[in-house]
Design a protein around this motif. Structure first.
Motif, PDB file in Angstrom:
ATOM      1  N   ASP A 163       2.006  -7.036 -12.282  1.00 50.63           N
ATOM      2  CA  ASP A 163       0.742  -6.747 -12.960  1.00 50.63           C
ATOM      3  C   ASP A 163       0.124  -5.481 -12.363  1.00 50.63           C
ATOM      4  OD1 ASP A 163      -1.756  -6.665 -14.109  1.00 50.63           O
ATOM      5  OD2 ASP A 163      -2.173  -8.800 -13.835  1.00 50.63           O
ATOM      6  N   LEU A 164      -0.122  -4.480 -13.203  1.00 55.96           N
ATOM      7  CA  LEU A 164      -0.683  -3.206 -12.712  1.00 55.96           C
ATOM      8  C   LEU A 164      -2.043  -3.387 -12.046  1.00 55.96           C
ATOM      9  CD1 LEU A 164       0.265  -0.783 -15.644  1.00 55.96           C
ATOM     10  CD2 LEU A 164       1.269  -0.890 -13.369  1.00 55.96           C
ATOM     11  N   LYS A 165      -2.790  -4.421 -12.439  1.00 55.89           N
ATOM     12  CA  LYS A 165      -4.110  -4.664 -11.824  1.00 55.89           C
ATOM     13  C   LYS A 165      -3.990  -4.990 -10.345  1.00 55.89           C
ATOM     14  CE  LYS A 165      -6.356  -6.291 -16.081  1.00 55.89           C
ATOM     15  NZ  LYS A 165      -6.995  -7.437 -16.757  1.00 55.89           N
ATOM     16  N   ASP A 166      -2.840  -5.556  -9.956  1.00 61.50           N
ATOM     17  CA  ASP A 166      -2.653  -5.915  -8.555  1.00 61.50           C
ATOM     18  C   ASP A 166      -2.454  -4.697  -7.665  1.00 61.50           C
ATOM     19  OD1 ASP A 166      -2.996  -8.656  -8.847  1.00 61.50           O
ATOM     20  OD2 ASP A 166      -0.902  -8.969  -9.410  1.00 61.50           O
ATOM     21  N   ILE A 167      -2.149  -3.550  -8.283  1.00 62.33           N
ATOM     22  CA  ILE A 167      -2.043  -2.316  -7.496  1.00 62.33           C
ATOM     23  C   ILE A 167      -3.391  -1.985  -6.869  1.00 62.33           C
ATOM     24  CG2 ILE A 167      -1.678   0.189  -7.653  1.00 62.33           C
ATOM     25  CD1 ILE A 167       0.472  -0.353  -9.717  1.00 62.33           C
ATOM     26  N   GLU A 168      -4.481  -2.259  -7.607  1.00 66.53           N
ATOM     27  CA  GLU A 168      -5.823  -2.008  -7.075  1.00 66.53           C
ATOM     28  C   GLU A 168      -6.079  -2.868  -5.845  1.00 66.53           C
ATOM     29  OE1 GLU A 168      -8.789  -2.390 -10.094  1.00 66.53           O
ATOM     30  OE2 GLU A 168      -7.754  -1.057 -11.489  1.00 66.53           O
ATOM     31  N   PHE A 203      -3.770  -4.013  -3.811  1.00 65.50           N
ATOM     32  CA  PHE A 203      -2.931  -3.464  -2.755  1.00 65.50           C
ATOM     33  C   PHE A 203      -3.575  -2.222  -2.140  1.00 65.50           C
ATOM     34  CE2 PHE A 203       0.301  -0.348  -1.499  1.00 65.50           C
ATOM     35  CZ  PHE A 203       0.921  -1.051  -0.471  1.00 65.50           C
ATOM     36  N   GLN A 204      -4.099  -1.342  -2.994  1.00 69.80           N
ATOM     37  CA  GLN A 204      -4.734  -0.121  -2.499  1.00 69.80           C
ATOM     38  C   GLN A 204      -5.952  -0.443  -1.642  1.00 69.80           C
ATOM     39  OE1 GLN A 204      -5.249   2.003  -6.239  1.00 69.80           O
ATOM     40  NE2 GLN A 204      -3.593   3.420  -5.696  1.00 69.80           N
ATOM     41  N   GLY A 205      -6.677  -1.516  -2.035  1.00 72.01           N
ATOM     42  CA  GLY A 205      -7.824  -1.947  -1.240  1.00 72.01           C
ATOM     43  C   GLY A 205      -7.402  -2.379   0.147  1.00 72.01           C
ATOM     44  N   LEU A 206      -6.325  -3.170   0.207  1.00 64.51           N
ATOM     45  CA  LEU A 206      -5.804  -3.624   1.503  1.00 64.51           C
ATOM     46  C   LEU A 206      -5.297  -2.445   2.338  1.00 64.51           C
ATOM     47  CD1 LEU A 206      -3.808  -6.765   0.311  1.00 64.51           C
ATOM     48  CD2 LEU A 206      -5.821  -6.788   1.788  1.00 64.51           C
ATOM     49  N   GLU A 207      -4.637  -1.520   1.652  1.00 66.16           N
ATOM     50  CA  GLU A 207      -4.114  -0.343   2.340  1.00 66.16           C
ATOM     51  C   GLU A 207      -5.236   0.501   2.924  1.00 66.16           C
ATOM     52  OE1 GLU A 207      -0.411   2.519   1.332  1.00 66.16           O
ATOM     53  OE2 GLU A 207      -2.038   2.560  -0.110  1.00 66.16           O
TER      54      GLU A 207
END
Length: 205
Positions: free
Chosen positions: A187-192, A194-198
C-alpha cells in the motif's frame, strides 16, 4: 580505439547494456531517468560506442536547479562494461569525450557547473584521472558516498552467527517484544508511515 558519443533513446539498448555491467546502481536505470523527468528535470542518456557500434559506456545526465546554481549531474556514472577499465588511459579517454559533450549541453542549458559522481574506487589512479581533466572535489554530497551492503541469501541463522554478539542479543530481544510488529505492505500510503519512522530515526541521531 575510436569512440563515438550519441544519445540513446531505446530503452532496450540501455537496459541490456546495464545487465552486463558489474558496477551500477538504480541511479543508472532507465526508470530513474523517467522519474527525473516526472520531477521536472531535463535529462540526457548518453552512450559512448566502439567500432562495433556496441555501447562501451553510458551516462545518465540530469539538469538540476538548486539554490547553489543550475548544473548538470551524472549520478553514479559513467558506467562501463569494459573489464580492463582499471587502465587510467581508457578511463580518461571516456571521461574526456563525455566532458566535451557535457560542456556543450551546459552552455545551451545555461548551467553554472558540471558534477560527475561515479562509483569508482577513490584511489590515487582514479583521483588523478579527474584532476587531469580539470575536476575538483565537490564540497557536499548529492548521494551517500559510502554504503554498507549485506548479502541476505544465507539463512537467518547464518546471518545471525556473522553478527556481533551484542547485535544478536538486541535482535532476539526485539523479537520477544510484543510492542514491535514486522509488517509487509504494498500500500503506497504505508510509505508515509515508513518515512515518518525514518525521519524520527534521523532526528534521534
Amino acid at each position: 580505439m575510436e569512440f563515438q558519443l550519441k544519445e540513446i533513446k531505446d530503452e532496450d539498448i540501455w537496459q541490456d547494456f546495464l545487465l552486463v555491467c558489474q558496477e551500477k546502481t538504480f541511479l543508472n536505470s532507465w526508470n530513474w531517468g523517467e522519474f527525473q523527468k516526472m520531477m521536472g528535470n531535463k535529462i540526457w542518456r548518453l552512450g559512448i560506442f566502439g567500432a562495433n557500434r556496441d555501447p562501451l559506456s553510458v551516462a545518465l545526465v540530469v539538469r538540476v536547479q538548486a539554490k547553489r546554481g543550475t548544473f548538470l549531474f551524472v549520478p553514479h556514472g559513467p558506467v562501463t562494461k569494459i573489464f580492463n577499465f582499471q587502465f587510467s588511459i581508457f578511463k580518461q579517454e571516456i571521461l574526456k569525450i563525455l566532458l566535451e559533450e557535457l560542456k556543450e549541453i551546459a552552455k545551451k542549458e545555461k548551467c553554472d557547473f558540471i558534477r560527475v559522481a561515479p562509483i569508482w574506487e577513490g584511489n590515487e589512479e582514479n583521483i588523478k584521472v579527474f584532476e587531469t581533466l580539470g575536476f575538483s572535489e565537490a564540497p557536499i554530497h548529492m548521494h551517500p558516498e559510502l554504503t554498507w551492503e549485506l548479502d541476505i541469501t544465507p539463512s537467518e541463522d547464518e546471518l545471525l552467527m556473522k553478527m556481533r554478539k551484542t547485535t544478536r542479543y538486541l535482535l532476539r530481544q526485539a523479537q520477544k517484544n510484543k510492542d514491535i510488529k514486522i509488517e509487509k505492505s504494498s500500500d503506497l500510503k504505508d510509505i508515509e508511515k515508513f518515512q515518518g519512522l525514518e525521519q524520527a530515526t534521523v532526528n534521534r541521531h
